[in-house]
Design a protein around this motif. Structure first.
Motif, short mmCIF file in Angstrom:
data_model
loop_
_atom_site.label_atom_id
_atom_site.label_comp_id
_atom_site.label_asym_id
_atom_site.label_seq_id
_atom_site.Cartn_x
_atom_site.Cartn_y
_atom_site.Cartn_z
N THR A 4 -7.25 1.44 -1.87
CA THR A 4 -5.95 0.92 -2.28
C THR A 4 -6.12 0.06 -3.51
O THR A 4 -7.17 -0.52 -3.75
N LYS A 5 -5.07 -0.03 -4.31
CA LYS A 5 -5.13 -0.78 -5.55
C LYS A 5 -4.80 -2.24 -5.29
O LYS A 5 -3.77 -2.56 -4.71
N PRO A 6 -5.67 -3.18 -5.73
CA PRO A 6 -5.39 -4.59 -5.49
C PRO A 6 -4.17 -5.08 -6.24
O PRO A 6 -3.65 -6.14 -5.95
N THR A 7 -3.72 -4.29 -7.23
CA THR A 7 -2.55 -4.72 -8.01
C THR A 7 -1.24 -4.19 -7.43
O THR A 7 -0.19 -4.41 -8.00
N THR A 8 -1.31 -3.46 -6.33
CA THR A 8 -0.09 -2.92 -5.73
C THR A 8 0.85 -4.06 -5.36
O THR A 8 0.46 -5.04 -4.76
N ARG A 9 2.12 -3.89 -5.74
CA ARG A 9 3.11 -4.95 -5.55
C ARG A 9 4.15 -4.50 -4.52
O ARG A 9 4.68 -3.39 -4.58
N LEU A 10 4.44 -5.40 -3.58
CA LEU A 10 5.41 -5.12 -2.51
C LEU A 10 6.58 -6.08 -2.60
O LEU A 10 6.40 -7.30 -2.61
N ASN A 11 7.79 -5.53 -2.64
CA ASN A 11 9.01 -6.32 -2.49
C ASN A 11 9.55 -6.10 -1.08
O ASN A 11 9.46 -4.99 -0.55
N ILE A 12 10.11 -7.15 -0.51
CA ILE A 12 10.61 -7.06 0.87
C ILE A 12 12.08 -7.45 0.92
O ILE A 12 12.46 -8.54 0.45
N ILE A 13 12.89 -6.57 1.47
CA ILE A 13 14.31 -6.86 1.68
C ILE A 13 14.51 -6.96 3.19
O ILE A 13 14.44 -5.96 3.91
N GLY A 14 14.72 -8.15 3.67
CA GLY A 14 14.82 -8.38 5.11
C GLY A 14 13.46 -8.75 5.67
O GLY A 14 12.80 -7.93 6.30
N CYS A 15 13.05 -9.98 5.44
CA CYS A 15 11.71 -10.41 5.83
C CYS A 15 11.79 -11.32 7.05
O CYS A 15 11.67 -12.55 6.96
N GLY A 16 12.03 -10.70 8.21
CA GLY A 16 12.07 -11.45 9.46
C GLY A 16 10.69 -11.56 10.06
O GLY A 16 9.68 -11.61 9.35
N HIS A 17 10.61 -11.58 11.39
CA HIS A 17 9.33 -11.77 12.06
C HIS A 17 8.34 -10.66 11.71
O HIS A 17 7.17 -10.92 11.43
N LEU A 18 8.80 -9.42 11.74
CA LEU A 18 7.92 -8.30 11.43
C LEU A 18 7.47 -8.35 9.98
O LEU A 18 6.28 -8.24 9.68
N GLY A 19 8.41 -8.52 9.07
CA GLY A 19 8.09 -8.56 7.64
C GLY A 19 7.14 -9.68 7.30
O GLY A 19 6.20 -9.51 6.50
N GLN A 20 7.35 -10.85 7.89
CA GLN A 20 6.48 -11.98 7.62
C GLN A 20 5.06 -11.72 8.13
O GLN A 20 4.07 -12.04 7.47
N THR A 21 4.97 -11.12 9.32
CA THR A 21 3.65 -10.82 9.88
C THR A 21 2.88 -9.85 9.00
O THR A 21 1.72 -10.08 8.64
N LEU A 22 3.54 -8.74 8.64
CA LEU A 22 2.87 -7.74 7.81
C LEU A 22 2.50 -8.30 6.45
O LEU A 22 1.39 -8.09 5.95
N ALA A 23 3.44 -9.01 5.83
CA ALA A 23 3.20 -9.54 4.49
C ALA A 23 2.06 -10.56 4.49
O ALA A 23 1.23 -10.58 3.58
N TYR A 24 2.03 -11.42 5.51
CA TYR A 24 0.94 -12.40 5.59
C TYR A 24 -0.40 -11.69 5.67
O TYR A 24 -1.36 -12.05 4.97
N LEU A 25 -0.50 -10.69 6.54
CA LEU A 25 -1.76 -9.97 6.71
C LEU A 25 -2.13 -9.20 5.46
O LEU A 25 -3.30 -9.18 5.05
N TRP A 26 -1.15 -8.56 4.84
CA TRP A 26 -1.44 -7.79 3.62
C TRP A 26 -1.88 -8.70 2.48
O TRP A 26 -2.74 -8.32 1.68
N ALA A 27 -1.28 -9.87 2.38
CA ALA A 27 -1.68 -10.81 1.32
C ALA A 27 -3.15 -11.17 1.46
O ALA A 27 -3.84 -11.42 0.45
N GLN A 28 -3.66 -11.19 2.71
CA GLN A 28 -5.07 -11.54 2.94
C GLN A 28 -6.02 -10.43 2.48
O GLN A 28 -7.20 -10.70 2.26
N VAL A 29 -5.51 -9.21 2.38
CA VAL A 29 -6.39 -8.09 1.99
C VAL A 29 -6.08 -7.56 0.61
O VAL A 29 -6.50 -6.46 0.24
#
Length: 300
Positions: A4-29
């Motif tokens: 995967t590309k480290p420069t890949t950018r993700l925008n989130i529309i509707g960042c509730g419990h699921l979105g926050q969990t995934l985004a937090y974990l993805w930010a770590q990798v």
């Protein structure tokens, strides 16, 4: 594993419990969390603080291009959210847009595909009631996937990096797939609620009832996954004890009529498992079937 590309950018529309969990974990990798849009700026800012990365925005018109878009809004808002994103004209050829609904297929995002985006759905089969806890326990989580192959080729490696285990599902049967998860997860909680209510009527306070239930439920779940549903079944229906079943059904009908009907319907399923188990004489099971045959309460 795909790179995967480290420069890949993700925008989130509707960042509730699921979105926050995934985004937090993805930010770590190494995934770059871009913009976060919730129903209010305060909510967006709170999500960004939890993730530790990203830019909170207030309106969809502020969106800038990204490689990935997660529509994490509630199911009932997905169609509207998709239409609003389409109106922004921010998508580029090959942009990937996905949602995480277990009940709705990826084709709800078709208007975005018509703008050149690849679309998909990735549904993590997990409770996200508390993001802090979900972050710690996400690995491993099975994820049902369907959608464009080009989208899944990018998304699956990102999920794998945070402990996701993907499997393909038939988008045409998405509703049944999600119902299976509801039975296993949500209705398990609902059944414990009914159990607590029956305990209370028998004079057992909730604090004690929870202590009683915990080992029973844990042992039952352990047996289910070790032995399978047929061999894990115990209790009066498995033994063919029609007298006990009849008394329990009558007692529930008198005090908890709606719950009595739940008991009866689940009893029919347990009866089928008991027959498959083949350890109880069929004559006994026939008597149980007679007890369970007549609805105990009318449910309109």
């Amino acid at each position: 594993m795909s790179q995967t590309k480290p420069t890949t950018r993700l925008n989130i529309i509707g960042c509730g419990h699921l979105g926050q969990t995934l985004a937090y974990l993805w930010a770590q990798v190494g995934l770059n969390i871009g913009q976060v849009l919730n129903t209010s700026l305060l909510s967006s800012q709170a999500a960004v603080r939890f993730i530790g990365q990203g830019q909170a925005i207030e309106t969809i018109s502020e969106l800038k291009p990204a490689d990935l878009y997660l529509l994490g809004c509630p199911d009932k808002a997905l169609e509207t959210c998709c239409a609003e994103l389409a109106q922004t004209q921010v998508l580029r050829e090959g942009t990937i847009v996905f949602h995480c609904s277990g009940a709705i297929a990826s084709d709800i995002l078709q208007p975005l595909k018509e703008q050149g985006a690849y679309i998909a759905s990735v549904h993590p089969i997990k409770s996200f009631a508390q993001p802090k806890q979900a972050v710690l326990s996400f690995q491993p989580t099975y994820c049902g996937v369907e959608g464009d192959a080009e989208a899944l080729a990018v998304l699956e490696p990102w999920f794998q990096q945070i402990g996701g285990i993907s499997f393909k599902i038939d988008a045409r049967q998405k509703t049944l797939y999600h119902a299976a998860s509801v039975f296993a997860c949500n209705y398990l909680v609902a059944l414990q609620s009914i159990s607590l209510r029956a305990f209370a009527l028998a004079g057992v306070e909730q604090e004690l009832a929870l202590k009683i239930l915990q080992p029973i439920v844990q042992d039952t779940v352990a047996n289910l996954f070790k032995l399978g549903s047929v061999d894990a079944l115990t209790g009066p229906i498995a033994r063919g004890d029609a007298g006990v079943v009849a008394k329990q059904l009558a007692a529930l009908k008198a005090s908890l009529p709606l719950e009595a009907e739940v008991y009866r319907l689940l009893g029919l399923e347990a009866l089928q498992l008991a027959r498959e188990k083949q350890t109880t004489p069929e004559a006994y099971l026939q008597e149980v079937a007679k007890v369970l045959a007549v609805p105990s309460a009318r449910v309109d």
